[in-house]
Design a protein around this motif. Sequence first.
Motif, short mmCIF file in Angstrom:
data_model
loop_
_atom_site.label_atom_id
_atom_site.label_comp_id
_atom_site.label_asym_id
_atom_site.label_seq_id
_atom_site.Cartn_x
_atom_site.Cartn_y
_atom_site.Cartn_z
N MET A 1 0.75 -1.24 0.03
CA MET A 1 -0.11 -0.14 -0.02
C MET A 1 1.04 1.22 -0.03
O MET A 1 1.89 1.27 0.92
N GLY A 2 0.44 2.01 -1.01
CA GLY A 2 1.12 3.62 -1.00
C GLY A 2 0.87 4.38 0.19
O GLY A 2 0.03 4.31 0.97
N ASP A 3 1.61 5.63 -0.19
CA ASP A 3 1.32 6.64 0.97
C ASP A 3 0.09 7.45 0.68
O ASP A 3 -0.22 7.56 -0.74
N LEU A 4 -0.43 7.93 1.57
CA LEU A 4 -1.69 8.82 1.51
C LEU A 4 -1.19 10.25 1.29
O LEU A 4 -0.24 10.52 2.28
N MET A 5 -1.36 11.05 0.19
CA MET A 5 -0.77 12.41 0.03
C MET A 5 -1.46 13.54 0.26
O MET A 5 -2.70 13.40 -0.10
N THR A 6 -1.05 14.69 0.92
CA THR A 6 -2.06 15.85 1.14
C THR A 6 -1.01 16.72 0.34
O THR A 6 -0.01 16.57 -0.06
N GLU A 7 -1.50 18.19 0.34
CA GLU A 7 -0.63 19.02 -0.02
C GLU A 7 0.79 19.17 0.39
O GLU A 7 1.67 19.35 0.02
N ARG A 8 0.68 19.03 1.98
CA ARG A 8 1.99 19.24 2.68
C ARG A 8 2.57 17.98 3.35
O ARG A 8 3.73 17.90 4.03
N LEU A 9 1.65 16.89 3.33
CA LEU A 9 2.10 15.66 4.31
C LEU A 9 1.99 14.39 3.46
O LEU A 9 1.29 14.35 2.35
N ALA A 10 2.72 13.44 3.73
CA ALA A 10 2.60 12.22 3.43
C ALA A 10 2.16 11.30 4.45
O ALA A 10 3.08 11.37 5.46
N LEU A 11 1.01 10.52 4.38
CA LEU A 11 0.85 9.49 5.47
C LEU A 11 1.29 8.33 4.97
O LEU A 11 0.62 7.74 4.17
N HIS A 12 2.16 7.62 5.69
CA HIS A 12 2.99 6.60 5.29
C HIS A 12 2.39 5.42 6.50
O HIS A 12 2.62 5.37 7.39
N PRO A 13 2.05 4.33 5.54
CA PRO A 13 1.62 2.97 6.57
C PRO A 13 2.93 2.58 7.03
O PRO A 13 3.99 2.15 6.51
N ILE A 14 2.84 2.39 8.40
CA ILE A 14 3.96 1.72 9.22
C ILE A 14 4.31 0.34 8.92
O ILE A 14 3.08 -0.72 8.71
N SER A 15 5.26 0.04 8.42
CA SER A 15 5.68 -1.44 8.38
C SER A 15 6.22 -2.02 9.68
O SER A 15 6.49 -1.37 10.64
N VAL A 16 6.41 -3.33 9.78
CA VAL A 16 6.97 -4.00 10.95
C VAL A 16 8.30 -3.33 11.16
O VAL A 16 8.54 -3.20 12.18
N ASP A 17 9.09 -2.95 10.56
CA ASP A 17 10.43 -2.83 10.48
C ASP A 17 10.57 -1.43 11.21
O ASP A 17 11.17 -1.09 11.94
N GLU A 18 9.50 -0.47 10.79
CA GLU A 18 9.47 0.85 11.04
C GLU A 18 8.91 0.67 12.50
O GLU A 18 9.26 1.62 13.33
N ALA A 19 7.94 -0.11 12.71
CA ALA A 19 7.47 -0.10 14.06
C ALA A 19 8.48 -0.58 15.20
O ALA A 19 8.41 -0.23 16.14
N GLU A 20 9.43 -1.67 14.83
CA GLU A 20 10.09 -2.12 15.59
C GLU A 20 11.32 -0.79 16.01
O GLU A 20 11.63 -0.85 16.94
N GLN A 21 11.62 -0.12 15.07
CA GLN A 21 12.58 1.03 15.34
C GLN A 21 12.06 2.04 16.10
O GLN A 21 12.58 2.65 17.15
N MET A 22 10.64 2.29 15.99
CA MET A 22 9.69 3.35 16.77
C MET A 22 9.84 2.72 18.11
O MET A 22 9.90 3.43 19.17
N ALA A 23 9.30 1.54 18.24
CA ALA A 23 9.26 0.86 19.47
C ALA A 23 10.66 0.90 20.48
O ALA A 23 10.51 0.93 21.46
N ALA A 24 11.89 0.81 19.66
CA ALA A 24 12.93 0.95 20.47
C ALA A 24 13.43 2.29 20.66
O ALA A 24 14.55 2.55 21.15
N GLY A 25 12.98 3.37 19.82
CA GLY A 25 13.20 4.65 19.72
C GLY A 25 14.79 4.75 18.96
O GLY A 25 15.36 5.74 19.41
N ARG A 26 15.07 3.95 18.07
CA ARG A 26 16.34 3.98 17.50
C ARG A 26 15.85 3.82 15.82
O ARG A 26 15.76 2.90 15.46
#
Length: 164
Positions: free
Chosen positions: A1-26
């Motif tokens: 699934m791709g990003d949802l785009m607005t004029e100023r923003l991209a809403l990016h669906p979080i992947s498992v890898d990205e969620a692991e980075q966020m959960a770890a804060g790294r």
Amino acid sequence: MGDLMTERLALHPISVDEAEQMAAGRPDADARWEPGFPTEGDVSVAKRFLEHCAATGDPQPFGPYVIRRRSDHRAIGGIGFHGPPDEHGSVTIGYGLVPSAQGKGYASEALRALLPFARDQGVTSVKGDADHDNTASQHVMTAAGMRQVGEDERVKYYAISWSR
């Protein structure tokens, strides 16, 4: 699934890898995070997302999204669904921004993109809530077209509905 785009923003669906980075804060070397990202709320969302993926699979498109500014591609917050639609076609949303991104209309812009996306996915209503003293969040929902539908001693409830 791709990003949802607005004029100023991209809403990016979080992947498992990205969620692991966020959960770890790294972040990995390629991640662009605004100072303060992920917030405590973003970390909590990432952990719930990982638990959901482990138990039942990726909930996308009804999962969390990272809000990125298109101008510099920095992650400034998150928005998303608490889960797939219930038996009535209803979903609940949540959102938040790092302090430096607040007050610029980003949350309203992101929610205005997420609402028609939900409708296009067959959702019949979107619900949200905000504490009584969180007038900024209340304004975000009303600016995106949601209406207050109730309140209790702690929170105000908002919703928007469409017919099928």
